[in-house]
Design a protein around this motif. Sequence first.
Motif, short mmCIF file in Angstrom:
data_model
loop_
_atom_site.label_atom_id
_atom_site.label_comp_id
_atom_site.label_asym_id
_atom_site.label_seq_id
_atom_site.Cartn_x
_atom_site.Cartn_y
_atom_site.Cartn_z
N VAL A 233 45.48 56.46 71.08
CA VAL A 233 46.46 57.50 70.73
C VAL A 233 45.71 58.76 70.30
CG1 VAL A 233 48.18 58.18 69.01
CG2 VAL A 233 48.35 55.95 70.11
N ALA A 234 44.68 58.60 69.47
CA ALA A 234 43.90 59.76 69.02
C ALA A 234 43.19 60.43 70.20
CB ALA A 234 42.89 59.33 67.96
N GLU A 235 42.63 59.64 71.10
CA GLU A 235 41.92 60.22 72.24
C GLU A 235 42.86 60.97 73.17
OE1 GLU A 235 39.64 57.09 74.02
OE2 GLU A 235 38.23 56.97 72.34
N ILE A 236 44.08 60.47 73.34
CA ILE A 236 45.07 61.21 74.13
C ILE A 236 45.34 62.56 73.49
CG2 ILE A 236 47.50 61.26 74.84
CD1 ILE A 236 47.30 58.18 75.13
N GLY A 237 45.47 62.57 72.15
CA GLY A 237 45.65 63.84 71.45
C GLY A 237 44.50 64.80 71.69
N HIS A 238 43.26 64.29 71.63
CA HIS A 238 42.09 65.14 71.90
C HIS A 238 42.17 65.74 73.30
CE1 HIS A 238 39.53 62.69 68.81
NE2 HIS A 238 40.16 63.69 68.25
N CYS A 239 42.54 64.90 74.27
CA CYS A 239 42.61 65.36 75.67
C CYS A 239 43.66 66.46 75.83
CB CYS A 239 42.94 64.20 76.60
SG CYS A 239 41.60 63.02 76.81
N LEU A 240 44.71 66.40 75.03
CA LEU A 240 45.79 67.38 75.13
C LEU A 240 45.53 68.63 74.31
CD1 LEU A 240 48.88 64.97 75.00
CD2 LEU A 240 47.81 66.01 77.01
N GLY A 241 44.39 68.68 73.62
CA GLY A 241 44.02 69.89 72.90
C GLY A 241 44.36 69.89 71.43
N PHE A 242 44.84 68.75 70.91
CA PHE A 242 45.13 68.66 69.48
C PHE A 242 43.86 68.30 68.71
CE2 PHE A 242 49.24 67.72 71.43
CZ PHE A 242 50.12 68.46 70.63
N ARG A 243 43.87 68.60 67.43
CA ARG A 243 42.89 68.03 66.52
C ARG A 243 43.44 66.66 66.13
NH1 ARG A 243 41.96 67.88 60.86
NH2 ARG A 243 39.74 67.82 60.34
N ALA A 244 42.76 65.61 66.51
CA ALA A 244 43.29 64.26 66.30
C ALA A 244 42.37 63.46 65.39
CB ALA A 244 43.45 63.55 67.64
N GLU A 261 47.20 67.26 65.32
CA GLU A 261 47.45 68.46 64.52
C GLU A 261 47.09 69.71 65.31
OE1 GLU A 261 45.64 70.55 60.48
OE2 GLU A 261 45.70 68.36 60.61
N VAL A 262 47.90 70.75 65.14
CA VAL A 262 47.63 72.03 65.79
C VAL A 262 48.15 73.14 64.90
CG1 VAL A 262 49.83 72.07 67.07
CG2 VAL A 262 47.85 73.30 67.98
N VAL A 270 51.08 72.18 62.37
CA VAL A 270 52.10 71.27 62.85
C VAL A 270 51.42 69.92 63.06
CG1 VAL A 270 53.68 70.71 64.73
CG2 VAL A 270 53.46 73.07 63.93
N ILE A 271 51.99 68.87 62.48
CA ILE A 271 51.38 67.54 62.54
C ILE A 271 52.35 66.55 63.15
CG2 ILE A 271 50.41 65.64 61.17
CD1 ILE A 271 49.63 67.70 59.05
N TYR A 272 51.81 65.72 64.04
CA TYR A 272 52.57 64.60 64.60
C TYR A 272 51.90 63.31 64.13
CZ TYR A 272 54.27 68.39 67.49
OH TYR A 272 54.80 69.59 67.91
N VAL A 273 52.69 62.41 63.60
CA VAL A 273 52.18 61.19 62.96
C VAL A 273 52.48 59.98 63.84
CG1 VAL A 273 52.66 59.59 61.06
CG2 VAL A 273 52.29 62.02 60.58
N ASN A 295 55.51 65.51 53.83
CA ASN A 295 54.65 66.64 54.18
C ASN A 295 55.43 67.53 55.14
OD1 ASN A 295 52.74 68.37 55.32
ND2 ASN A 295 51.10 66.84 55.28
N LYS A 296 55.70 68.76 54.70
CA LYS A 296 56.54 69.65 55.51
C LYS A 296 55.91 70.01 56.84
CE LYS A 296 58.96 71.65 51.56
NZ LYS A 296 59.29 72.90 50.80
N ALA A 297 54.59 69.83 56.96
CA ALA A 297 53.94 70.13 58.23
C ALA A 297 54.19 69.05 59.28
CB ALA A 297 52.43 70.30 58.02
N VAL A 298 54.64 67.87 58.84
CA VAL A 298 54.89 66.77 59.76
C VAL A 298 56.18 67.04 60.53
CG1 VAL A 298 55.42 64.32 59.98
CG2 VAL A 298 53.62 65.08 58.40
#
Length: 358
Positions: A233-244, A261-262, A270-273, A295-298
Amino acid sequence: MNEQKLIKYLASYKEWLIKNPSAANEAKQERIEAQRKAHTFTKERLLTMSEDDLFEYLSPLWAMAMWGNKHYQIDNIIEANGIELLRKQFTNLIYGETDIEKRWDDFRSKIKGIGPAIMSELLCKTYSSQYLLWNKKTYTGFKTLNIDNLPRYEARLDGKMYAKLSEIGRELLTKSQEYGYNEICDLLALNSFIWNELQDDSTDCTIPDKGEELIATSKKDATFIHNDIRDKVAEIGHCLGFRAEVEKKVAAGAVVDAIWEVTIGNMGRVIYVFEVQTSGSIDSLILNLMKAKNNKAVQGIVAVTDQKQIERIKKEIESLPIKDEVKFWDYTEVLKIHEALQFVNESINRLGLVPNGL
């Protein structure tokens, strides 16, 4: 194992070697150089390696080919684990005195973001007569030879299974040499044979079908499955340009399995959990997701599991305020997306548009 198939593909490989001497020699020299580099990382060097040493150790690996910016990925590995733990675990994996089963399981249970492909490649290049390089290509090759009881995906590959697969690899090596194919001189050369000849006949996939339950046979199995999916899941985020990141605290009492996170203009972070559910209490997963929303950023909360557990979670949250906020991701889709992104990245990276090291 189907020996008739083995003989057929060995003959085909021999023919390829004769017809393509330049390519065959290039592949041989690449294997020799890979082994040479691996052997420069002695026990003493691994115990004292710097972050730059770790980059030098991991970046040339074939298992790292999907990452254009290898510095970024290796920096994430360091951040997730700490350099001291990486020194200790790499030293134990490669040079430890206990059996490979224990060293393998110890590494997998303690290190985030590094899976069987990297581990087995390092072992194979250091001990090419003993340990098998295991990845999807090897899986496909073994299936082509009708070798049964293979792990369908990485999470099932514990130390006991890896030891068994290496034993099968050594049997294939012995058989190849008995038939007179001395070009296959070790398990790294066997890997070249598998890549060249054994990728066409197998129709099986290493990824489970959608709807297949995420059933663990033991606590250790559950841990490996959980961590494997979490890391993907984290690596998919990295591939999509997020800080994971993995195992990240996002709110009081809420350490979640993974985040993307972006920073978006004047909106800020903006954070996706993501929470992965393989076993244990669903109540704990729900509580963690509820706390994360403090967390309001989530902006998004996602449960990653199989279809059966997805339905159970939906029932459990029916009366809760987050019932319309929780998104669900079948773990089989995570595996398929990760594999697809890996193929895309490797293909693009082969174009050489981005210089190595950037």
